[in-house]
Design an enzyme around this catalytic site. Sequence first.
Site, PDB file in Angstrom:
ATOM      1  NE  ARG A  99       2.109  10.470  12.208  1.00  0.00           N
ATOM      2  CZ  ARG A  99       2.485   9.151  12.155  1.00  0.00           C
ATOM      3  NH1 ARG A  99       3.327   8.482  11.904  1.00  0.00           N
ATOM      4  NH2 ARG A  99       2.020   8.605  13.455  1.00  0.00           N
ATOM      5  NE  ARG A 137       8.854   6.689   8.537  1.00  0.00           N
ATOM      6  CZ  ARG A 137       8.297   8.059   7.693  1.00  0.00           C
ATOM      7  NH1 ARG A 137       9.797   8.525   7.539  1.00  0.00           N
ATOM      8  NH2 ARG A 137       7.113   7.753   7.660  1.00  0.00           N
ATOM      9  CG  ASP A 150       1.759   1.910   9.727  1.00  0.00           C
ATOM     10  OD1 ASP A 150       2.620   2.200   8.087  1.00  0.00           O
ATOM     11  OD2 ASP A 150       0.863   2.593   9.719  1.00  0.00           O
ATOM     12  CB  SER A 169       6.552   6.566  10.720  1.00  0.00           C
ATOM     13  OG  SER A 169       6.737   4.965  10.266  1.00  0.00           O
ATOM     14  CG  ASP A 225      -0.070  -0.147   3.147  1.00  0.00           C
ATOM     15  OD1 ASP A 225       0.732  -0.307   2.943  1.00  0.00           O
ATOM     16  OD2 ASP A 225      -0.786  -0.034   3.903  1.00  0.00           O
ATOM     17  CG  HIS A 226       3.520   2.294   3.225  1.00  0.00           C
ATOM     18  ND1 HIS A 226       2.918   1.748   3.336  1.00  0.00           N
ATOM     19  CD2 HIS A 226       3.437   3.431   4.474  1.00  0.00           C
ATOM     20  CE1 HIS A 226       2.179   2.401   4.328  1.00  0.00           C
ATOM     21  NE2 HIS A 226       3.165   3.331   4.945  1.00  0.00           N
TER      22      HIS A 226
END
Length: 773
Positions: A470, A667, A188, A665, A123-124
Amino acid sequence: MFKLTRTSTQMCTRNLRTTAGLFQRVPMSKFDPETDVRENFAMLQKNVDVVKSRLRRPLTLSEKIVYGHLDEPETAEIARGESYLRLRPDRVAMQDATAQMAMLQFVASGIPRVAVPSTIHCDHLIEAQLGGDADLKRAKDINSEVYNFLSTAGAKYGAGFWKPGSGIIHQIILENYAYPGIMLIGTDSHTVNGGGLGGVFVGVGGADAVDVMAGIPWELKCPKVIGVHITGEISAWTSPKDVILKVADILTVKGGTGAIVEYFGPGVHSLSCTGMGTICNMGAEIGATTSIFPYNERMARYLHATDRGEIAKIADNYKHLLASDEGAEYDQVIEINLSELKPLINGPFTPDLCTPVSEIGARAEQEGWPTEVKVGLIGSCTNSSYEDMTRSASIAKQAQSKGIKFKSLFTITPGSEQIRATIERDGIDQPLRDIGGLVLANACGPCIGQWDRQDIAKDEKNTIVTSYNRNFTGRNDANPNTHGFVASPEIATALALAGTLKFNPETDSLLDKDGNPFMLETPYGDELPTNGFDPGQDTYQAPPADSSSVRVDVDPNSNRLELLTPFPAWDGADYNDLQLLIKVKGKCTTDHISAAGPWLKFRGHLNNISNNFLITAVNSENGEMNSIKNVVSGDFAPVPATARDYKAAGIGWVVVGDENYGEGSSREHAALEPRHLGGKAIIVRSFARIHETNLKKQGMLPLTFADPADYDKVQPGDKISILGLTNFAPGVPLTCKLTHTDGSTEEFPLNHTFNENQIGWFKAGSALNKMAM
């Protein structure tokens, strides 16, 4: 574990409505779907009984689910905000940007197959440019190497693979895997969206996901519990989004750190299941571990609509587990009266700056924010439900009947293929298209910076209004002068019609095609589609039962994928005379530490993505971004290049930061990059939860000033020694010794939150190294 999916054989034999709800067993499960869910509830009940007999007090809802997943409930130390819990989550989910590094770490672990049901979601990596079909086709071509890696890695190691175009990971989870009482971790930060279906969903880094996939207990600091007592009823232009916008206003971006936010009270019943998901989704913006709602009839309704009625029936028998006990105590309680709540808009540049829509125009003029709305954007993982789309479409129909179109550019992002297919079937998207809207691919798109924006100059000062979550500086379009405001889909739609922040749809008029004034009526929408959901195209790939013939290739010459090399173990000595790399001034999110947008293509290549390290953080020495003094060359240079020079010269270095460092995030690249570039420690006033854990996992030292004022003692060019590592122990502060450029020194204590197990990660060089021992 059960899984809802579609296969081409099923598509031939059943109609689309029922196909969406077929139960198919995950290969690693020996139970049939219904039995598996029942056994999970039985285990939850057993563990909760053990814990209650030990604690002898009422439990909150989140405590029941968290403690109900303890690895050893009989002996686990349980102290909110203090002890570390070892947990056994039920599932793992990974989005494609973070799944690359997670799967590379899993490959490096040498473990042959995932131990719990796991899925990968694409999806990213789909950039918003021309529209849904064109953008998806382009993404499949550009990212074919990465998609092939994730597809084959999933097949090899037993993880399901949701292909590009399937939709956003969090919407897919809500539609297929979420249910009351489950514990799921996802790579995520907005994994927390699933709390809208009454489970504990937590965003983590890839190394945490690897632990769970490897069958190792997952470690979490025992969360505090913040209660949000909801009364009244939602109505008119107010939406569930306004609940979390108000909570963000109250708690700020760090107010939920180390806590689970638990909603309760009579007002809960006036919120739809997907509305509750919206509220939980943006809990990531207040730093919360997760958010959760108690099981109720709105959740049951959603489970039935998504063909999981059997699970709703099971949950009905365990309602006592899916709500707080009477008398349960919270660490803090917030009161929200839905009947008094008005439409809100948060921003710019931070998701906790809250203003009533009725006041935003005046405030924007006072603050010097652009009042013209250049683009309105709805959808994303936060607000792309059928209900959200129908409420926005109801506004579009009114505009259409008056002969007017959007004054702003306007985009619509469906959350999943199921949502896209259903709104297309029901004609929900057409009114939005007819007045100028553009439907994008079922993907994250502009929400995460995947937006090839062409309507303004690169650094032009402008305003956008989104229904996203965000809005940090440069988040959506990489333009630091874009003022991003977050609101509900219906408010974003109304403001895009007016083209200005100075429009309040509750009191102000628009002009029809003949110049006559009219007011928008209250938006309306359907909670769920009357004719059921249309699953759309089959986009799921199940892992084969026998993966022995599957090969996972990583081209050694690839610039997008790179196999990992283990980090070196600690050498057993204190860190002496490390170089200050940069003292960061002000907000430093994971977007500042490791930018997304165009850098997403390097998420599987640690060396290449490290070239974005801290490039948008502000250097306190000169107030500039990506410009720091290189003590080797004597010149000011970019942060990543300077770090590489220090590493080549054998100089270890330290970053010093401000409050809530690593906000945003999940990440883990923000932790992998400093480790790869030779960093030893990050010293800050305070950390965001996920980032602190990610740093520990990679063998870094995340440390905090015992006295936050000591941040001011650090000067440009300082050498920093971290003393006490030879006696590194839980609860024992370390010592920082600064040696200034004039030769003077000063010392002060540094706190840490390492436990014994985590100290083992540091000594081994990383959690992955320790796993491989």
